[in-house]
Design a protein around this motif. Sequence first.
Motif, PDB file in Angstrom:
ATOM      1  N   GLU A   4      42.916  98.009  16.863  1.00 53.70           N
ATOM      2  CA  GLU A   4      41.969  97.365  17.765  1.00 53.70           C
ATOM      3  C   GLU A   4      40.878  96.634  16.987  1.00 53.70           C
ATOM      4  OE1 GLU A   4      40.886  98.931  21.989  1.00 53.70           O
ATOM      5  OE2 GLU A   4      39.527  99.856  20.565  1.00 53.70           O
ATOM      6  N   ASP A   5      40.433  95.531  17.557  1.00 53.71           N
ATOM      7  CA  ASP A   5      39.349  94.757  16.946  1.00 53.71           C
ATOM      8  C   ASP A   5      38.092  95.629  16.847  1.00 53.71           C
ATOM      9  OD1 ASP A   5      38.385  91.712  16.481  1.00 53.71           O
ATOM     10  OD2 ASP A   5      36.814  92.857  17.505  1.00 53.71           O
ATOM     11  N   PRO A   6      37.391  95.578  15.698  1.00 58.88           N
ATOM     12  CA  PRO A   6      36.194  96.413  15.527  1.00 58.88           C
ATOM     13  C   PRO A   6      35.132  96.185  16.602  1.00 58.88           C
ATOM     14  CG  PRO A   6      36.875  95.469  13.430  1.00 58.88           C
ATOM     15  CD  PRO A   6      37.722  94.830  14.487  1.00 58.88           C
ATOM     16  N   ASN A   7      34.997  94.949  17.071  1.00 57.61           N
ATOM     17  CA  ASN A   7      34.004  94.679  18.121  1.00 57.61           C
ATOM     18  C   ASN A   7      34.372  95.382  19.426  1.00 57.61           C
ATOM     19  OD1 ASN A   7      32.294  93.041  16.572  1.00 57.61           O
ATOM     20  ND2 ASN A   7      33.503  91.218  16.996  1.00 57.61           N
ATOM     21  N   ALA A   8      35.675  95.429  19.720  1.00 52.71           N
ATOM     22  CA  ALA A   8      36.121  96.119  20.931  1.00 52.71           C
ATOM     23  C   ALA A   8      35.869  97.617  20.821  1.00 52.71           C
ATOM     24  CB  ALA A   8      37.599  95.839  21.173  1.00 52.71           C
ATOM     25  N   THR A   9      36.158  98.164  19.649  1.00 53.16           N
ATOM     26  CA  THR A   9      35.905  99.590  19.427  1.00 53.16           C
ATOM     27  C   THR A   9      34.419  99.896  19.555  1.00 53.16           C
ATOM     28  OG1 THR A   9      37.820  99.705  17.945  1.00 53.16           O
ATOM     29  CG2 THR A   9      36.209 101.495  17.807  1.00 53.16           C
ATOM     30  N   GLY A  34      40.418  85.327  24.215  1.00 57.01           N
ATOM     31  CA  GLY A  34      39.489  86.433  24.009  1.00 57.01           C
ATOM     32  C   GLY A  34      40.232  87.734  23.839  1.00 57.01           C
ATOM     33  N   PHE A  35      40.197  88.571  24.884  1.00 61.35           N
ATOM     34  CA  PHE A  35      40.899  89.850  24.872  1.00 61.35           C
ATOM     35  C   PHE A  35      41.637  90.048  26.186  1.00 61.35           C
ATOM     36  CE2 PHE A  35      37.353  90.932  21.920  1.00 61.35           C
ATOM     37  CZ  PHE A  35      38.097  91.391  20.831  1.00 61.35           C
ATOM     38  N   SER A  36      42.726  90.791  26.128  1.00 55.48           N
ATOM     39  CA  SER A  36      43.327  91.364  27.327  1.00 55.48           C
ATOM     40  C   SER A  36      43.338  92.876  27.132  1.00 55.48           C
ATOM     41  CB  SER A  36      44.744  90.831  27.558  1.00 55.48           C
ATOM     42  OG  SER A  36      45.570  91.111  26.437  1.00 55.48           O
ATOM     43  N   ILE A  37      43.417  93.616  28.223  1.00 54.11           N
ATOM     44  CA  ILE A  37      43.416  95.071  28.163  1.00 54.11           C
ATOM     45  C   ILE A  37      44.845  95.556  28.406  1.00 54.11           C
ATOM     46  CG2 ILE A  37      42.392  97.185  29.036  1.00 54.11           C
ATOM     47  CD1 ILE A  37      40.435  95.217  27.673  1.00 54.11           C
ATOM     48  N   ILE A  38      45.361  96.323  27.455  1.00 48.84           N
ATOM     49  CA  ILE A  38      46.754  96.746  27.466  1.00 48.84           C
ATOM     50  C   ILE A  38      46.842  98.272  27.566  1.00 48.84           C
ATOM     51  CG2 ILE A  38      48.943  96.690  26.200  1.00 48.84           C
ATOM     52  CD1 ILE A  38      47.997  93.946  27.089  1.00 48.84           C
ATOM     53  N   ALA A  39      47.821  98.748  28.332  1.00 47.93           N
ATOM     54  CA  ALA A  39      48.061 100.190  28.428  1.00 47.93           C
ATOM     55  C   ALA A  39      48.770 100.659  27.148  1.00 47.93           C
ATOM     56  CB  ALA A  39      48.908 100.503  29.649  1.00 47.93           C
ATOM     57  N   LYS A  40      48.158 101.578  26.427  1.00 45.86           N
ATOM     58  CA  LYS A  40      48.775 102.127  25.208  1.00 45.86           C
ATOM     59  C   LYS A  40      49.944 103.046  25.560  1.00 45.86           C
ATOM     60  CE  LYS A  40      44.414 102.190  22.593  1.00 45.86           C
ATOM     61  NZ  LYS A  40      43.444 103.066  21.877  1.00 45.86           N
ATOM     62  N   THR A  41      49.817 103.760  26.668  1.00 44.85           N
ATOM     63  CA  THR A  41      50.877 104.608  27.195  1.00 44.85           C
ATOM     64  C   THR A  41      50.995 104.312  28.685  1.00 44.85           C
ATOM     65  OG1 THR A  41      49.353 106.411  27.741  1.00 44.85           O
ATOM     66  CG2 THR A  41      50.323 106.429  25.523  1.00 44.85           C
ATOM     67  N   THR A 111      31.843  90.903  22.057  1.00 44.91           N
ATOM     68  CA  THR A 111      33.229  90.846  22.539  1.00 44.91           C
ATOM     69  C   THR A 111      33.501  89.632  23.432  1.00 44.91           C
ATOM     70  OG1 THR A 111      32.773  92.164  24.535  1.00 44.91           O
ATOM     71  CG2 THR A 111      33.377  93.365  22.515  1.00 44.91           C
ATOM     72  N   LEU A 112      32.478  88.850  23.752  1.00 44.04           N
ATOM     73  CA  LEU A 112      32.659  87.709  24.652  1.00 44.04           C
ATOM     74  C   LEU A 112      33.376  86.563  23.940  1.00 44.04           C
ATOM     75  CD1 LEU A 112      29.171  87.699  26.426  1.00 44.04           C
ATOM     76  CD2 LEU A 112      31.329  88.662  27.247  1.00 44.04           C
ATOM     77  N   PRO A 113      34.187  85.780  24.663  1.00 47.70           N
ATOM     78  CA  PRO A 113      34.926  84.676  24.036  1.00 47.70           C
ATOM     79  C   PRO A 113      33.997  83.649  23.399  1.00 47.70           C
ATOM     80  CG  PRO A 113      35.737  85.101  26.259  1.00 47.70           C
ATOM     81  CD  PRO A 113      34.482  85.902  26.102  1.00 47.70           C
ATOM     82  N   THR A 114      34.446  83.073  22.302  1.00 48.81           N
ATOM     83  CA  THR A 114      33.698  82.004  21.651  1.00 48.81           C
ATOM     84  C   THR A 114      33.943  80.690  22.387  1.00 48.81           C
ATOM     85  OG1 THR A 114      35.552  81.624  20.143  1.00 48.81           O
ATOM     86  CG2 THR A 114      33.823  83.146  19.407  1.00 48.81           C
ATOM     87  N   GLN A 117      37.399  79.261  22.627  1.00 52.97           N
ATOM     88  CA  GLN A 117      38.381  80.024  23.398  1.00 52.97           C
ATOM     89  C   GLN A 117      38.254  79.771  24.895  1.00 52.97           C
ATOM     90  OE1 GLN A 117      37.186  83.910  21.746  1.00 52.97           O
ATOM     91  NE2 GLN A 117      39.259  84.142  20.953  1.00 52.97           N
ATOM     92  N   LEU A 118      37.206  79.096  25.314  1.00 50.82           N
ATOM     93  CA  LEU A 118      36.964  78.854  26.735  1.00 50.82           C
ATOM     94  C   LEU A 118      37.661  77.584  27.205  1.00 50.82           C
ATOM     95  CD1 LEU A 118      33.172  79.785  26.831  1.00 50.82           C
ATOM     96  CD2 LEU A 118      35.048  81.107  27.821  1.00 50.82           C
ATOM     97  N   ARG A 119      38.161  77.624  28.445  1.00 50.31           N
ATOM     98  CA  ARG A 119      38.831  76.460  29.038  1.00 50.31           C
ATOM     99  C   ARG A 119      38.228  76.118  30.400  1.00 50.31           C
ATOM    100  NH1 ARG A 119      40.288  76.550  24.613  1.00 50.31           N
ATOM    101  NH2 ARG A 119      42.392  76.386  23.734  1.00 50.31           N
TER     102      ARG A 119
END
Length: 406
Positions: A4-9, A34-41, A111-114, A117-119
Amino acid sequence: MASEDPNATALKIWLAQNNGYFDPNAGFCKTNSGFSIIAKTSLPAESTIVTTPFSLAISRKVSAEALVQILKNRFAVESWNERQCIASYLCFHHILNGESPNLRHRPYVQTLPTSNQLRTGLFLSSAERELFQGTNLYGAIQDREQEWKSEWNQCHNIVAGVEEAWARAFTWELYLTSASHISSRAFPSTLLSQNPSLLSSPSTEPILLPGIDSLNHARGQPVSWVVTYPNELNQTPEPCVSLILHSPTPASSELFNNYGAKPNSELILGYGFSLAENPDDTIILKIGGGGSNTKKWEIGRSLRGAEGLWTEVLSLISQDTTYNYEDELDASSTLGEMIRAVIEKLPTSKRSLDPGQIRPDVIEMFRNYLEGQRDILDSLLAFVDAKEQSAIEKARSKGVDIVLED
């Protein structure tokens, strides 16, 4: 899943330190946006993914109080609107590099998009904006840019009067990026009420909810926002809001929030993405004599709002509350001409687009948006043709034979 990205942690740790929660089986995955949230399990239904205490919400009040301490100008700051306060508060996390006791949200801001990264609409290049010329969205982008630049200038002037170095760092791009974070991530303050809701009211203000706003949008995703207050039956140390997903999620799949029903025009302008064949698409049509007499009608797919528009046009044709076939013929002719004129102005989706000038994700947004606009207008034109045919049948029933000229 990659580390995981250190900023997210750091965001997760910060939430936990401030009475928040982030499901340990949900992880941040870097994406182009930016980020998406993924299920690890695999996650079962009714999983609480994230909890954010009210004390971490970023509101106009929270932002203004911090800015007053930094800028020492209460009168100016309190004259700013919600977007100016919250966007400037986010900006100062970058300007001061978080080195101020008044800036409490650095782990979140990191953690916000730069900007690259914005559209959202205002981050489209000139060539990309020109794709939308002839549509309502083209004008909406221009209007928003003018409004936000005016707001930024007001804020910049105050900052420049306090510290020139801060003013140099308080650029239009930085303000635009922060304002876009608000447009793409903010929830209505009604979400923090005893009965959480995405419905706005005149007293509603935008708020940012660190953690809750981490999940991307999926239309129709079954979710609940649950507000909990401390009482003798729970261990909650302070009021908080939790995001609960009602459907099970397989391992390695993305976890989604639901922002509510939004047309592609709103998604592109404020969020920076679109949905293919979006059932919530709409188009705004202006009816009336211009100026204060002009009314805006929002028409959706499956002819949502079409009958109201038809009645409005009829009322402009005739002052009588009962309409005859002549009124209906005039109305169908007037409305049909207007719809055809709007269709003629629309750009073509079949044009050749250079991926060197137009980014592929922008091409997708453009085509999704245009498909919705054309579908609504084509359906509306068929609706008007049916009204015209009905008027002709009424005339024939009275012995009048109607011959329409091409």
